[in-house]
Design a protein around this motif. Structure first.
Motif, PDB file in Angstrom:
ATOM      1  N   GLY A  65     -37.809  34.620 -44.911  1.00 16.11           N
ATOM      2  CA  GLY A  65     -38.611  34.246 -43.752  1.00 16.11           C
ATOM      3  C   GLY A  65     -40.028  33.880 -44.137  1.00 16.11           C
ATOM      4  O   GLY A  65     -40.964  34.024 -43.349  1.00 16.11           O
ATOM      5  N   VAL A  66     -40.223  33.403 -45.369  1.00 12.49           N
ATOM      6  CA  VAL A  66     -41.529  33.157 -45.998  1.00 12.49           C
ATOM      7  C   VAL A  66     -42.359  34.445 -45.971  1.00 12.49           C
ATOM      8  O   VAL A  66     -43.427  34.525 -45.385  1.00 12.49           O
ATOM      9  CB  VAL A  66     -42.282  31.975 -45.363  1.00 12.49           C
ATOM     10  CG1 VAL A  66     -43.486  31.588 -46.217  1.00 12.49           C
ATOM     11  CG2 VAL A  66     -41.373  30.759 -45.204  1.00 12.49           C
ATOM     12  N   GLY A  67     -41.796  35.460 -46.600  1.00 11.99           N
ATOM     13  CA  GLY A  67     -42.533  36.704 -46.790  1.00 11.99           C
ATOM     14  C   GLY A  67     -42.484  37.673 -45.629  1.00 11.99           C
ATOM     15  O   GLY A  67     -43.186  38.681 -45.639  1.00 11.99           O
ATOM     16  N   VAL A  68     -41.635  37.417 -44.653  1.00 12.30           N
ATOM     17  CA  VAL A  68     -41.576  38.269 -43.456  1.00 12.30           C
ATOM     18  C   VAL A  68     -40.597  39.433 -43.631  1.00 12.30           C
ATOM     19  O   VAL A  68     -40.729  40.454 -42.968  1.00 12.30           O
ATOM     20  CB  VAL A  68     -41.169  37.424 -42.223  1.00 12.30           C
ATOM     21  CG1 VAL A  68     -40.884  38.289 -41.011  1.00 12.30           C
ATOM     22  CG2 VAL A  68     -42.273  36.416 -41.901  1.00 12.30           C
ATOM     23  N   LEU A  69     -39.633  39.288 -44.529  1.00 10.14           N
ATOM     24  CA  LEU A  69     -38.512  40.223 -44.574  1.00 10.14           C
ATOM     25  C   LEU A  69     -38.529  41.092 -45.830  1.00 10.14           C
ATOM     26  O   LEU A  69     -37.492  41.290 -46.467  1.00 10.14           O
ATOM     27  CB  LEU A  69     -37.200  39.450 -44.467  1.00 10.14           C
ATOM     28  CG  LEU A  69     -37.030  38.679 -43.154  1.00 10.14           C
ATOM     29  CD1 LEU A  69     -35.842  37.740 -43.231  1.00 10.14           C
ATOM     30  CD2 LEU A  69     -36.869  39.639 -41.988  1.00 10.14           C
ATOM     31  N   ASN A  70     -39.687  41.651 -46.181  1.00 10.23           N
ATOM     32  CA  ASN A  70     -39.737  42.563 -47.321  1.00 10.23           C
ATOM     33  C   ASN A  70     -38.742  43.706 -47.150  1.00 10.23           C
ATOM     34  O   ASN A  70     -38.131  44.164 -48.115  1.00 10.23           O
ATOM     35  CB  ASN A  70     -41.143  43.133 -47.496  1.00 10.23           C
ATOM     36  CG  ASN A  70     -42.124  42.090 -48.000  1.00 10.23           C
ATOM     37  OD1 ASN A  70     -41.761  40.957 -48.292  1.00 10.23           O
ATOM     38  ND2 ASN A  70     -43.385  42.471 -48.103  1.00 10.23           N
ATOM     39  N   ILE A  71     -38.579  44.174 -45.931  1.00  3.83           N
ATOM     40  CA  ILE A  71     -37.660  45.274 -45.644  1.00  3.83           C
ATOM     41  C   ILE A  71     -36.238  44.779 -45.382  1.00  3.83           C
ATOM     42  O   ILE A  71     -35.311  45.570 -45.244  1.00  3.83           O
ATOM     43  CB  ILE A  71     -38.173  46.104 -44.440  1.00  3.83           C
ATOM     44  CG1 ILE A  71     -37.570  47.505 -44.446  1.00  3.83           C
ATOM     45  CG2 ILE A  71     -37.931  45.396 -43.118  1.00  3.83           C
ATOM     46  CD1 ILE A  71     -38.163  48.434 -43.412  1.00  3.83           C
ATOM     47  N   GLY A  72     -36.064  43.467 -45.319  1.00  3.87           N
ATOM     48  CA  GLY A  72     -34.746  42.880 -45.115  1.00  3.87           C
ATOM     49  C   GLY A  72     -34.434  42.584 -43.665  1.00  3.87           C
ATOM     50  O   GLY A  72     -35.174  42.953 -42.745  1.00  3.87           O
ATOM     51  N   TYR A  73     -33.326  41.899 -43.471  1.00  3.80           N
ATOM     52  CA  TYR A  73     -32.841  41.590 -42.118  1.00  3.80           C
ATOM     53  C   TYR A  73     -32.252  42.842 -41.466  1.00  3.80           C
ATOM     54  O   TYR A  73     -31.560  43.633 -42.098  1.00  3.80           O
ATOM     55  CB  TYR A  73     -31.713  40.558 -42.185  1.00  3.80           C
ATOM     56  CG  TYR A  73     -32.093  39.134 -42.502  1.00  3.80           C
ATOM     57  CD1 TYR A  73     -32.486  38.261 -41.493  1.00  3.80           C
ATOM     58  CD2 TYR A  73     -32.022  38.650 -43.804  1.00  3.80           C
ATOM     59  CE1 TYR A  73     -32.809  36.939 -41.780  1.00  3.80           C
ATOM     60  CE2 TYR A  73     -32.336  37.328 -44.100  1.00  3.80           C
ATOM     61  CZ  TYR A  73     -32.730  36.478 -43.082  1.00  3.80           C
ATOM     62  OH  TYR A  73     -33.044  35.166 -43.365  1.00  3.80           O
ATOM     63  N   SER A  74     -32.536  42.994 -40.184  1.00  2.00           N
ATOM     64  CA  SER A  74     -31.777  43.896 -39.292  1.00  2.00           C
ATOM     65  C   SER A  74     -31.674  45.324 -39.793  1.00  2.00           C
ATOM     66  O   SER A  74     -30.602  45.937 -39.738  1.00  2.00           O
ATOM     67  CB  SER A  74     -30.356  43.341 -39.072  1.00  2.00           C
ATOM     68  OG  SER A  74     -30.394  42.007 -38.658  1.00  2.00           O
ATOM     69  N   ARG A  75     -32.781  45.878 -40.267  1.00  2.92           N
ATOM     70  CA  ARG A  75     -32.762  47.271 -40.684  1.00  2.92           C
ATOM     71  C   ARG A  75     -32.421  48.131 -39.466  1.00  2.92           C
ATOM     72  O   ARG A  75     -33.128  48.094 -38.436  1.00  2.92           O
ATOM     73  CB  ARG A  75     -34.118  47.656 -41.257  1.00  2.92           C
ATOM     74  CG  ARG A  75     -34.228  49.101 -41.699  1.00  2.92           C
ATOM     75  CD  ARG A  75     -33.444  49.396 -42.956  1.00  2.92           C
ATOM     76  NE  ARG A  75     -33.479  50.821 -43.256  1.00  2.92           N
ATOM     77  CZ  ARG A  75     -33.845  51.323 -44.434  1.00  2.92           C
ATOM     78  NH1 ARG A  75     -34.162  50.509 -45.433  1.00  2.92           N
ATOM     79  NH2 ARG A  75     -33.855  52.631 -44.621  1.00  2.92           N
ATOM     80  N   PRO A  76     -31.333  48.916 -39.499  1.00  2.00           N
ATOM     81  CA  PRO A  76     -30.857  49.624 -38.293  1.00  2.00           C
ATOM     82  C   PRO A  76     -31.907  50.505 -37.629  1.00  2.00           C
ATOM     83  O   PRO A  76     -31.993  50.554 -36.395  1.00  2.00           O
ATOM     84  CB  PRO A  76     -29.683  50.452 -38.823  1.00  2.00           C
ATOM     85  CG  PRO A  76     -29.189  49.694 -40.008  1.00  2.00           C
ATOM     86  CD  PRO A  76     -30.409  49.091 -40.637  1.00  2.00           C
ATOM     87  N   GLU A  77     -32.718  51.201 -38.432  1.00  2.00           N
ATOM     88  CA  GLU A  77     -33.718  52.092 -37.834  1.00  2.00           C
ATOM     89  C   GLU A  77     -34.785  51.311 -37.068  1.00  2.00           C
ATOM     90  O   GLU A  77     -35.301  51.794 -36.047  1.00  2.00           O
ATOM     91  CB  GLU A  77     -34.392  52.937 -38.923  1.00  2.00           C
ATOM     92  CG  GLU A  77     -33.456  53.864 -39.664  1.00  2.00           C
ATOM     93  CD  GLU A  77     -32.908  53.258 -40.943  1.00  2.00           C
ATOM     94  OE1 GLU A  77     -32.716  54.007 -41.909  1.00  2.00           O
ATOM     95  OE2 GLU A  77     -32.680  52.023 -40.970  1.00  2.00           O
ATOM     96  N   VAL A  78     -35.126  50.122 -37.553  1.00  2.00           N
ATOM     97  CA  VAL A  78     -36.107  49.295 -36.849  1.00  2.00           C
ATOM     98  C   VAL A  78     -35.493  48.759 -35.557  1.00  2.00           C
ATOM     99  O   VAL A  78     -36.144  48.737 -34.502  1.00  2.00           O
ATOM    100  CB  VAL A  78     -36.616  48.149 -37.744  1.00  2.00           C
ATOM    101  CG1 VAL A  78     -37.603  47.271 -36.987  1.00  2.00           C
ATOM    102  CG2 VAL A  78     -37.262  48.696 -39.012  1.00  2.00           C
ATOM    103  N   VAL A  79     -34.247  48.321 -35.640  1.00  2.00           N
ATOM    104  CA  VAL A  79     -33.540  47.858 -34.438  1.00  2.00           C
ATOM    105  C   VAL A  79     -33.529  48.962 -33.391  1.00  2.00           C
ATOM    106  O   VAL A  79     -33.820  48.731 -32.210  1.00  2.00           O
ATOM    107  CB  VAL A  79     -32.101  47.432 -34.789  1.00  2.00           C
ATOM    108  CG1 VAL A  79     -31.313  47.112 -33.519  1.00  2.00           C
ATOM    109  CG2 VAL A  79     -32.103  46.215 -35.722  1.00  2.00           C
TER     110      VAL A  79
END
Length: 451
Positions: A65-79
């Motif tokens: 995502g041009v540096g937006v997803l350091n933690i990755g896509y769809s981390r369950p705890e963030v969701v």
């Protein structure tokens, strides 16, 4: 699970039929300026470092995502954190009524940011460009001065002010006039420093060019701030040498100038520290103000501006803030993201990934005359492609072909640099070992396919 899978193109080539249909709809409904053809990708879902398109093709995402997803896509705890907040309320303008998420996130940032001073304060906006613009507002309010110095190769955004700060005018074509009082120094691009210079001589060369601005363009007494990316993004993934930063810090101290670190792309564990300017602080050259965004919300739009108390409190009431700034959903995402990054030591993940990938890139550099330079910090790396090592002539044509070849193999790459001849490495820091090795294999295969 998608997060543990490997790249696979099930349609034979990209785009598949479903993606092609959606791209056709896009072209009819969306302005041409947003309808490029380099990435015929239509997302269906993403997990970890992997993206799946509407046709079932799976891609390893080294763009993030041009540096937006350091933690990755769809981390369950963030969701889950966003869901919990959504059940309470979506919105509340912080200028009118307080919500705890904003205050908690500000407290977390104040404990983390490596700004100069003792007691910190933080407030929030919605994007990297807004963060940079607000950082400049704060600098002007504190110093009472009008002028700003930025650098060649800089990218700071697409608002009117940040387009003026951004070096590459393809991002600002036909959008002027721009604000006055902005002056550009030459960024310390050591790979392209004058031939024959040592690193020490090159750094002094760039410092001397900066000092000339005070004589020929903007007196130091009129300069509110110098804004610089600790590791340039769009400019070509070029780290600012620590010795240069130390000299820059002294210039600012001697002249009452605010030093702003634009950590929109390089912050949030990307380079092996929570903020890249932690390296500055360790060298005795902490910035006055930090602006960050991108990965702080794991994909939910939010940005932050931090500085010591007396600097932040200089802004008059009504000059900062905004309707959506520090939105409760975004704050919930950012709080959980910061908690995970600290608990799971994402800085260490960045250093590990960066070490493995950099070694692989360096080996490729030794083998292929077309690779001129490998550089970066931690998990933020750039590979510069040239016609040959002797001339260092940029080779954007090769990079364009490389991006397309890798895409058809399931690896997403993006270019950078003033000439578009640098491949940027911004893979999510949750990428698995197997995914990392597969990505490196595809990358080298794609180089060989185009030699």
């Amino acid at each position: 699970m998608l997060r543990d899978s490997l790249p696979e193109i099930v349609t034979g080539s990209v785009p598949g039929a479903k993606a092609k249909a959606l791209l056709d709809r896009r072209d009819e409904a969306v302005p041409k300026g947003l309808c490029g053809s380099n990435y015929p990708i239509c997302m269906a879902r993403g997990e970890g470092a992997m993206l799946e398109d509407v046709d079932g093709n799976r891609f390893l995402d080294w763009i993030g995502g041009v540096g937006v997803l350091n933690i990755g896509y769809s981390r369950p705890e963030v969701v889950e954190a966003v869901k919990v907040q959504a059940e309470k309320y979506f919105h509340g303008i912080f200028n009118v009524y307080v919500h705890e998420g904003y205050v908690k996130l500000a407290e977390m940032f104040n404990e983390t940011v490596p700004c100069k001073g003792k007691k910190m304060k933080t407030y929030f906006a919605n994007s990297g460009a807004e963060a940079d613009e607000n950082a400049i507002k704060i600098a002007k309010a504190y110093t009472g001065r009008d002028n700003i110095i930025c650098f060649s190769g800089a990218f700071h955004g697409r608002t009117n002010l940040t387009m003026a700060l951004t070096a590459k005018k393809a991002y600002a074509l036909g959008m002027g006039p721009f604000p006055s009082g902005i002056y550009r120094a030459e960024y310390p691009y050591l790979y392209r420093a004058p031939k024959g210079y040592s690193e020490e001589e090159a750094i002094q060369y760039y410092i001397d060019k900066l000092l000339k601005l005070f004589d020929e363009a903007a007196p130091a007494s009129d300069v509110a701030a110098i804004i610089i990316e600790p590791l340039q993004g769009e400019g070509g993934f070029i780290p600012a040498p620590i010795e240069f930063v130390k000299k820059l810090r002294k210039i600012c101290d001697d002249n009452g100038i605010m030093l702003i670190a634009d950590e929109v792309q390089c912050g949030n564990c990307r380079t092996g520290k929570y903020f890249t300017s932690e390296y500055w602080k360790e060298a005795g050259a902490a910035p006055d103000i930090i602006a960050t965004a991108k990965s702080m919300g794991a994909g939910v739009p939010i940005s932050a501006i931090s500085a010591r108390e007396e600097v932040m409190d200089a802004a008059p009431a009504g000059t900062i803030g905004g309707t959506y700034c520090g939105n409760p959903l975004a704050c919930a995402a950012a709080i959980k993201t910061m908690e995970i990054m600290k608990e799971e030591d994402y800085c260490a993940k960045s250093l590990h990934i960066g070490s493995v990938v950099r070694k692989a890139f360096e080996k490729m550099k030794e083998k292929y005359d077309i690779i001129g330079d490998v550089r970066g910090i931690g998990g933020m790396l750039g590979v510069e492609f040239v016609k040959d090592k002797e001339s260092k002539e940029p080779n954007p044509e090769f990079v364009s072909k490389l991006v397309q070849t890798a895409l058809q193999k399931g690896l997403l790459l993006e270019n950078a640099g003033s000439c578009g001849n640098v491949i940027r490495f911004l893979a999510p820091l949750c990428m698995t070992e197997e995914q990392m090795e597969t990505g490196l294999k595809i990358f080298e295969e794609s180089i060989l396919s185009n030699l």
